[in-house]
Scaffold this motif. Structure first.
Motif, PDB file in Angstrom:
ATOM      1  N   SER A 342     -45.488   2.295  55.413  1.00 48.52           N
ATOM      2  CA  SER A 342     -45.264   0.970  54.824  1.00 48.52           C
ATOM      3  C   SER A 342     -46.334   0.604  53.801  1.00 48.52           C
ATOM      4  N   GLY A 343     -47.554   1.114  53.977  1.00 51.25           N
ATOM      5  CA  GLY A 343     -48.596   0.850  52.992  1.00 51.25           C
ATOM      6  C   GLY A 343     -48.344   1.563  51.680  1.00 51.25           C
ATOM      7  N   ALA A 344     -47.948   2.825  51.759  1.00 53.39           N
ATOM      8  CA  ALA A 344     -47.655   3.591  50.549  1.00 53.39           C
ATOM      9  C   ALA A 344     -46.448   3.022  49.808  1.00 53.39           C
ATOM     10  N   LEU A 345     -45.506   2.449  50.540  1.00 43.99           N
ATOM     11  CA  LEU A 345     -44.290   1.900  49.944  1.00 43.99           C
ATOM     12  C   LEU A 345     -44.489   0.514  49.338  1.00 43.99           C
ATOM     13  N   LEU A 346     -45.569  -0.175  49.697  1.00 47.09           N
ATOM     14  CA  LEU A 346     -45.722  -1.568  49.298  1.00 47.09           C
ATOM     15  C   LEU A 346     -45.712  -1.777  47.780  1.00 47.09           C
ATOM     16  N   PRO A 347     -46.403  -0.964  46.967  1.00 49.78           N
ATOM     17  CA  PRO A 347     -46.344  -1.209  45.514  1.00 49.78           C
ATOM     18  C   PRO A 347     -44.925  -1.202  44.960  1.00 49.78           C
ATOM     19  N   ALA A 348     -44.078  -0.285  45.437  1.00 54.26           N
ATOM     20  CA  ALA A 348     -42.697  -0.256  44.962  1.00 54.26           C
ATOM     21  C   ALA A 348     -41.937  -1.496  45.417  1.00 54.26           C
ATOM     22  N   VAL A 349     -42.260  -1.980  46.606  1.00 59.37           N
ATOM     23  CA  VAL A 349     -41.619  -3.193  47.103  1.00 59.37           C
ATOM     24  C   VAL A 349     -42.054  -4.404  46.278  1.00 59.37           C
ATOM     25  N   ILE A 350     -43.363  -4.521  46.014  1.00 56.82           N
ATOM     26  CA  ILE A 350     -43.869  -5.639  45.208  1.00 56.82           C
ATOM     27  C   ILE A 350     -43.269  -5.612  43.807  1.00 56.82           C
ATOM     28  N   ALA A 351     -43.000  -4.440  43.277  1.00 60.48           N
ATOM     29  CA  ALA A 351     -42.370  -4.328  41.960  1.00 60.48           C
ATOM     30  C   ALA A 351     -40.993  -4.972  41.934  1.00 60.48           C
ATOM     31  N   HIS A 352     -40.374  -5.132  43.100  1.00 58.57           N
ATOM     32  CA  HIS A 352     -39.092  -5.833  43.210  1.00 58.57           C
ATOM     33  C   HIS A 352     -39.287  -7.300  43.599  1.00 58.57           C
ATOM     34  N   ASP A 353     -40.519  -7.805  43.453  1.00 61.49           N
ATOM     35  CA  ASP A 353     -40.828  -9.223  43.675  1.00 61.49           C
ATOM     36  C   ASP A 353     -40.557  -9.679  45.105  1.00 61.49           C
ATOM     37  N   VAL A 354     -41.004  -8.864  46.050  1.00 62.62           N
ATOM     38  CA  VAL A 354     -40.972  -9.226  47.458  1.00 62.62           C
ATOM     39  C   VAL A 354     -42.161  -8.530  48.108  1.00 62.62           C
ATOM     40  N   ALA A 355     -42.644  -9.061  49.253  1.00 66.58           N
ATOM     41  CA  ALA A 355     -43.841  -8.486  49.868  1.00 66.58           C
ATOM     42  C   ALA A 355     -43.816  -8.659  51.370  1.00 66.58           C
ATOM     43  N   TYR A 356     -44.476  -7.733  52.050  1.00 66.42           N
ATOM     44  CA  TYR A 356     -44.737  -7.796  53.486  1.00 66.42           C
ATOM     45  C   TYR A 356     -46.172  -7.354  53.705  1.00 66.42           C
ATOM     46  N   VAL A 357     -46.623  -7.352  54.957  1.00 63.34           N
ATOM     47  CA  VAL A 357     -47.951  -6.836  55.292  1.00 63.34           C
ATOM     48  C   VAL A 357     -47.786  -5.500  56.012  1.00 63.34           C
ATOM     49  N   PRO A 358     -48.364  -4.415  55.495  1.00 58.31           N
ATOM     50  CA  PRO A 358     -48.329  -3.153  56.233  1.00 58.31           C
ATOM     51  C   PRO A 358     -48.984  -3.315  57.606  1.00 58.31           C
ATOM     52  N   GLY A 359     -48.458  -2.601  58.597  1.00 57.87           N
ATOM     53  CA  GLY A 359     -48.937  -2.776  59.962  1.00 57.87           C
ATOM     54  C   GLY A 359     -50.248  -2.092  60.274  1.00 57.87           C
ATOM     55  N   ALA A 360     -50.631  -1.063  59.530  1.00 59.63           N
ATOM     56  CA  ALA A 360     -51.777  -0.241  59.909  1.00 59.63           C
ATOM     57  C   ALA A 360     -53.060  -1.034  60.145  1.00 59.63           C
TER      58      ALA A 360
END
Length: 400
Positions: A342-360
């Protein structure tokens, strides 16, 4: 002739070694208004009772301005301590005003407890995963933090018993109701078991309850502090941040007298006392307004938003994802399928104008990188639906 300046001394090791909050870092990155932000842990501002709070401040400043603007006692304003004690008592935990210390947010309470209880090198047990700022507080105190195995219902009492026998920890820190980050709630039988372990083994319990009043369904579970074995060794933290307003920075500790005295001394060194005007305004609000009715209205709205998120997760997340259904609180905890980070995926998610917090970052031990936390309370159901659509695109799965 110019003499070169000597370098200043280094920062304390604890300031160098304890990192900042990943949640705060993500919020800074996602502050753009077009971002649908599931990363925060903020209550919905449109639901604040701004009129009631403003009226309470006006009354205090008009009727007792000298007192409201003056220094106060470290323990807290008597009127607020008495009101808090009354709220504990009606919920099944007999409490007097002297059993309560007011803090500048419950986060300060955690810091005071770490100062009062933990020597560098002492072992502290925490849930796995754990509230991030608790890990920070114990890290600053120099604690050795050991995670306790948990499942979807919370702490495994048998594993806890083994760890207490092995490590002889100073304390167990737990958020047993609508936990941050997982949203899970510890069942009554496990709370009773934890109380028995604490009594038999000799262990402080730090029971943090910032979300407990935000229940949407099911029956309320009594505090660990009410169970046999825990009465004289549990300190209960609470806060107005999630039920009144976080900007007031009002929290409290309820616990045994000897521990509260140590926390008061630590608080004197930290800030002398929590702002008087805020305390008096909160006490006035409790006297003039129905906080329980307000919380019930807020919980009703939050339930609709939780339901919207739960309804859309299956389509937004990759096949094989799992999540915990919370009975209240603010968070949904998601586990993506094996191989996802989920951390590695976050930049691609933010690029779609949405965000979460990675669990690690929430794990004190080995992290599960497939996990993530989503807050459902700050967006409307329609916004949640759109956010989940964007999330699906960012994760490369559904949501098209």
């Amino acid at each position: 002739m110019t003499v070169a300046d000597a370098p200043v001394p280094e920062l304390a090791a604890r300031a160098r070694d304890v990192g900042g909050s990943p949640v705060r870092d993500i919020l800074a990155v996602t502050a753009r208004p077009e971002v649908i932000n599931f990363a925060g842990g903020l209550p919905a501002p449109e639901l604040f009772d701004a009129d009631g709070i403003a009226a309470a401040f006006r009354a205090v400043l008009e009727e007792t301005p000298a007192r409201a603007l003056q220094y106060s006692t470290t323990e807290g304003e008597p009127s607020l301590r008495a009101a808090l004690a009354g709220r504990f008592a009606v919920r099944g935990l007999p409490t007097g005003a002297d059993d309560v210390v007011v803090t500048t947010g419950s986060q300060q309470g955690l810091s005071l407890l770490a100062t009062a209880l933990v020597e560098p090198g002492d072992t502290v047990l925490v849930e796995d995963p754990c509230y991030l700022a608790a890990l920070q507080a114990f890290g600053f105190a120099g604690a050795r933090v050991v995670p306790v195995p948990c499942d979807e219902a919370g702490i495994d009492p048998d594993a806890l018993d083994e760890l207490v026998a092995l490590h002889r920890p100073k304390l167990l820190y737990t958020v047993p109701t609508f936990q941050n980050p997982t949203g899970r709630t510890l069942p009554a039988e496990r709370r009773a078991a934890i109380a028995r372990i604490a009594g038999r083994r000799g262990l402080w319990i730090v029971e943090d309850d910032p979300y407990g009043e935000l229940r949407f369904e099911g029956e309320r579970v009594p505090w660990i502090a009410t169970y046999p074995g825990a009465e004289d060794r549990t300190v209960l933290l609470g806060s107005f941040s999630k039920v009144m307003a976080p900007g007031l920075r009002l929290g409290w500790l309820r616990g045994p007298a000897s521990l509260l005295r140590a926390c008061v001394v630590a608080k004197q060194a930290a800030d002398l006392h929590t702002p008087t005007v805020n305390q008096l305004a909160a006490a006035r609000y409790l006297a003039d307004c129905d906080l329980d009715a307000h919380v019930a209205r807020v919980a009703g709205v939050y339930r609709e938003r939780r339901d919207a998120m739960l309804a859309g997760l299956g389509e937004a997340l990759p096949s094989g994802s799992r999540w915990i259904r919370p009975e209240g609180g603010m968070f949904v905890w998601v586990t993506l399928p094996a191989g996802y980070d989920s951390g590695a995926l976050l930049p691609a998610v933010i690029a779609h104008d949405v965000a979460y917090v990675p669990g690690a970052p929430f794990f004190a031990g080995r992290a599960d990188v497939a996990t993530l936390r989503m807050c459902f309370v700050t967006q409307s159901p329609d916004e949640i639906g759109e956010g989940l659509r964007r999330l699906g695109l960012g994760l490369g799965g559904g949501g098209a």
